[in-house]
Design an enzyme around this catalytic site. Structure first.
Site, PDB file in Angstrom:
ATOM      1  N   ASP A 127       0.834  -1.194   0.000  1.00 53.77           N
ATOM      2  CA  ASP A 127       0.000   0.000   0.000  1.00 53.77           C
ATOM      3  C   ASP A 127       0.868   1.243   0.000  1.00 53.77           C
ATOM      4  OD1 ASP A 127      -2.464  -1.120  -0.080  1.00 53.77           O
ATOM      5  OD2 ASP A 127      -2.908  -0.923   2.057  1.00 53.77           O
ATOM      6  N   LYS A 175      -1.156   0.937  -8.272  1.00 54.74           N
ATOM      7  CA  LYS A 175      -0.914   0.945  -9.715  1.00 54.74           C
ATOM      8  C   LYS A 175      -1.319  -0.356 -10.397  1.00 54.74           C
ATOM      9  CE  LYS A 175       2.832   4.329  -9.422  1.00 54.74           C
ATOM     10  NZ  LYS A 175       4.256   4.617  -9.697  1.00 54.74           N
TER      11      LYS A 175
END
Length: 399
Positions: free
Chosen positions: A192, A214
């Site tokens: 994270d 992403k």
């Protein structure tokens, strides 16, 4: 020079001469190895006596006599009688029994290494006749394995699965020891944005690090895409660590990931983390409880405003409490939160603070009465991630 070897002593006869402090230190490892231990000694320390009373060893209360080492596989000579030690050593030599002597290492046929254990690994260190150095080297290696700073990943008998690791509030030193060790053993780390980023730089080059922010989501929601990535890599037989900020189960959606893995038939190890709800206030000296000031604290999420229909928080009830209120993810809605609390009875002058990027080098703190906190946050450009603390405990930090 010595030749290192690991002895498998389960069910094998081991004779220990002397029941003093040396025997007290060595006996637990022999017992743990499953050895059939015979203690020969007129007396023993209370701890050694308890091992005999508990049936862990056999004890003959007498001095050493010739023939005691018959059929033994290993002998530990620790008496205070030099003559008895020499005779026992000679008997061991005659019967080809490996013999350790506490009084004269040079006359022994075996030396006891400095040993330590970490997660199924036994570390044994020999440095000739310098036991303190042996112990120091052992401690350094065991500590490295224990904390994960010494990478030693598993390669055999490793079942596919995921470790859900709470990374703590941001300072890499505040991750748990177990979490750091699992990171060192990982093949894939899905991290994270709020996880301790500095730890990622320490990973070996072969470790694949995936930024959860992403992951290509396609037609999936973000969380579903993360779940799918965890499942995909685990089913490929890789050791996967899901590295999250704080604690996985404190507004971390950890339960959703555990449930998704369970539905896919995959195991998941949950490693709790140090939650920012307590650690970040603590890092700036704010206790969430204090005798005579606050007997309780409540942690709430501020990711939706109090008047949002999605909110599950009973803001009117919170306003009536006397304890500490800790708000996570509340910077953008600080004004609405303050207004709701004040409207339902929380005094407007209640002390409050906002701490940005707590426990890191970028840590910043601002203080203001509850009614003015949102304005101060805006004026000081406090940005997420930040923790808001509301209550009289704010004044207990010396600020």
């Amino acid at each position: 020079m010595t030749y290192p070897v690991g002895l498998r002593l389960e069910g094998k006869k081991v004779v220990v001469l002397g029941g003093g402090q040396v025997a007290q230190r060595r006996l637990p490892a022999l017992i743990a190895a499953g050895a059939d231990v015979l203690l020969v000694s007129p007396d023993a320390t209370p701890s050694v006596e308890a091992m005999a009373t508990g049936g862990e060893i056999r004890w003959e209360r007498r001095p050493y006599r010739d023939g005691d080492l018959a059929d033994a596989w290993y002998a530990l000579v620790t008496t205070s009688d030099p003559d008895a030690n020499a005779r026992a050593s000679a008997e061991a030599e005659a019967h080809r029994v490996w013999c350790v002597r506490s009084d004269d290492a040079g006359a022994a046929t075996a030396w006891t290494p400095a040993t330590g254990r970490s997660d199924g690994v036994t570390v044994a260190v020999l440095t000739g006749r310098d036991p303190r150095r042996s112990a120091a080297v052992r401690d350094a290696v065991v500590e490295g394995l224990h904390t994960g700073t010494l990478a030693a990943p598993r390669h055999r008998d490793r079942a596919p699965g995921v470790a859900l690791v709470g990374g703590g509030p941001g300072d890499p030193d505040l991750i748990t020891v177990r979490g750091r060790r699992l990171l060192a053993e990982a093949d894939v780390v899905i991290a994270d944005r709020l996880g301790p980023r500095d730890l990622l730089d320490e990973l070996p080059p072969h470790v694949e690090v995936i930024d959860a922010a992403k992951i290509p989501y396609g037609r999936y929601m973000a969380q579903e895409a993360i779940n799918n990535a965890l499942i995909e890599h685990a089913k490929a037989g890789k050791a996967v660590v899901r590295l999250k900020g704080g604690d996985p189960f404190v507004f971390g959606r950890g339960t959703e990931e555990v449930e998704a893995l369970a539905a896919a038939g995959l195991t998941c190890t949950v490693v709790p983390g140090v939650t920012s709800a307590i650690s970040v206030p603590g890092a700036v000296g704010i206790p969430v409880t204090h005798r005579g000031v606050a007997h309780e604290f409540t942690v709430v999420s501020g990711h939706v405003a109090p008047d949002d229909e999605r909110s599950l928080t009973n803001w009117p009830a919170l306003a009536q409490t006397r304890g500490t209120l800790v708000v996570l993810m509340g910077v953008e809605r600080a004004a609405a939160i303050a207004d709701a609390l004040i409207a339902h009875g929380r005094p407007a002058d209640t002390p409050a603070a906002a701490i940005q990027e707590g426990t890191t080098a970028a840590q910043r703190r601002v203080d203001a009465p509850l009614s003015e906190l949102a304005a101060v946050i805006a004026a000081e450009d406090i940005r997420p991630p930040a923790v808001i603390v509301i209550g009289d405990v704010v004044k207990r930090s010396g600020r």
